[in-house]
Design a protein around this motif. Structure first.
Motif, mmCIF file in Angstrom:
data_model
loop_
_atom_site.group_PDB
_atom_site.id
_atom_site.type_symbol
_atom_site.label_atom_id
_atom_site.label_comp_id
_atom_site.label_asym_id
_atom_site.label_seq_id
_atom_site.Cartn_x
_atom_site.Cartn_y
_atom_site.Cartn_z
ATOM 1 N N SER A 146 0.840 -1.190 -0.123
ATOM 2 C CA SER A 146 0.016 0.043 -0.027
ATOM 3 C C SER A 146 0.885 1.237 0.100
ATOM 4 O O SER A 146 1.720 1.363 0.934
ATOM 5 C CB SER A 146 -0.824 -0.174 1.128
ATOM 6 N N SER A 148 1.135 5.416 0.019
ATOM 7 C CA SER A 148 0.459 6.523 0.377
ATOM 8 C C SER A 148 1.084 8.043 -0.426
ATOM 9 O O SER A 148 2.171 8.113 -0.389
ATOM 10 C CB SER A 148 0.577 7.043 1.865
ATOM 11 N N PHE A 155 -3.172 5.883 9.921
ATOM 12 C CA PHE A 155 -3.515 4.611 9.821
ATOM 13 C C PHE A 155 -3.836 3.784 11.300
ATOM 14 O O PHE A 155 -3.123 3.811 12.130
ATOM 15 C CB PHE A 155 -2.028 3.680 9.121
ATOM 16 N N TRP A 157 -4.108 0.438 13.098
ATOM 17 C CA TRP A 157 -3.460 -0.949 12.944
ATOM 18 C C TRP A 157 -3.974 -1.846 14.169
ATOM 19 O O TRP A 157 -3.464 -1.407 15.101
ATOM 20 C CB TRP A 157 -2.111 -0.844 12.910
ATOM 21 N N LEU A 171 0.930 8.087 8.158
ATOM 22 C CA LEU A 171 1.368 7.617 7.006
ATOM 23 C C LEU A 171 1.449 8.910 6.065
ATOM 24 O O LEU A 171 0.456 9.683 5.691
ATOM 25 C CB LEU A 171 0.447 6.752 6.186
ATOM 26 N N HIS A 188 -7.543 -3.222 9.909
ATOM 27 C CA HIS A 188 -6.954 -1.818 9.667
ATOM 28 C C HIS A 188 -7.973 -0.945 8.973
ATOM 29 O O HIS A 188 -9.027 -1.362 8.869
ATOM 30 C CB HIS A 188 -5.680 -2.337 8.964
ATOM 31 N N ILE A 190 -8.300 3.789 8.027
ATOM 32 C CA ILE A 190 -7.825 5.201 7.961
ATOM 33 C C ILE A 190 -8.892 6.037 8.692
ATOM 34 O O ILE A 190 -9.963 5.966 8.384
ATOM 35 C CB ILE A 190 -7.868 5.410 6.472
ATOM 36 N N ASN A 207 -4.281 6.696 -2.218
ATOM 37 C CA ASN A 207 -3.466 5.455 -1.829
ATOM 38 C C ASN A 207 -3.642 4.200 -3.041
ATOM 39 O O ASN A 207 -4.749 4.110 -3.378
ATOM 40 C CB ASN A 207 -4.363 4.782 -0.448
#
Ligand code: MD6
Ligand code: FE
Length: 214
Positions: A146, A148, A155, A157, A171, A188, A190, A207
């Motif tokens: 991925s 950015s 991000f 996680w 990110l 995960h 955003i 992205n």
């Protein structure tokens, strides 16, 4: 000469878990070329806000390139060789995209990764992607890469259960995340994108998410 590099931290590889890492700045030098490819691709397969199965409009606008594209509509999520908006195959995946993704995957030990699909996400301030697992791919041995570009994002996680409170990582433009193996099914997302102006993309975060599907 012997001075410490004040920016070295930002460019370092940050392990996120087993078989997963944030490669700080891995795509910075390719960024302008990547963005111009995105503009070219989305001139034929435009960004659109897809619907979820429940009929909600996603806040992230999406397109794809490569032999398969990720799509969502009232029938659910799937990969499709055709863009449902145009009826045509998705635009070809540029060689720069493929090589960048392969190189990033290789750098943490995934040596046989070749992406078939590149999902292109476009976030504007206010857009977000809630916690999810990537589970529409048959080949779960392959990692995901991925990239950015543009505005920074946070991000999220998490863990193997939705209820795990996620860690937060920034990110920025040029960062690449690779994950697979034992981390492949981590939740995960955003967080809500903040207002901002990036010199190359203005009020947008792009992205690129590369996957092997089959
Ligand atoms: C994003 N990315 O960064 C959303 N999924 O805009 C993802 O959902 C994602 O970055 C799987 C692997 C890497 C990712
Ligand atoms: Fe994802």
């Amino acid at each position: 000469m012997m001075q410490p590099d004040l920016f070295a931290d930002e460019r370092r590889t940050l392990p996120l878990g087993p078989d997963a890492a944030l490669l700080g700045g891995f795509a910075t030098e390719s960024a302008e070329a990547l963005i111009s490819h995105i503009q070219h691709i989305t001139a034929s397969s435009p960004f659109r806000h897809m619907e979820t199965r429940s009929g909600k409009r996603m806040s992230v606008a999406m397109s794809n390139c490569g032999s398969l594209g990720w799509v969502s509509d009232r029938s659910g999520y799937r990969y499709d060789a055709l863009d449902p908006l145009t009826g045509n195959p998705w635009p070809h995946m540029p060689r720069l995209f493929r090589e960048l993704a392969e190189h990033a995957a290789r750098s943490i030990g995934f040596h046989n990764f070749t992406p078939e699909a590149c999902l292109i996400n476009q976030y504007r301030p206010g857009a977000r992607l809630s916690l999810h697992q990537d589970m529409d791919e048959q080949d779960r041995t392959a990692p995901i890469v991925s990239v950015s570009l543009g505005l920074p994002a946070t991000f999220l996680w998490g863990g193997h259960h939705r209820a795990c409170r996620p860690k937060r990582y920034s990110l920025i433009h040029g960062d690449v995340v690779v994950w697979g193996g034992a981390s492949r099914m981590i939740f995960h997302g955003i967080d809500v994108l903040k207002e901002g102006k990036h010199p190359l993309t203005e009020d947008v975060r792009f992205n690129l998410t590369f996957r092997k599907v089959r």
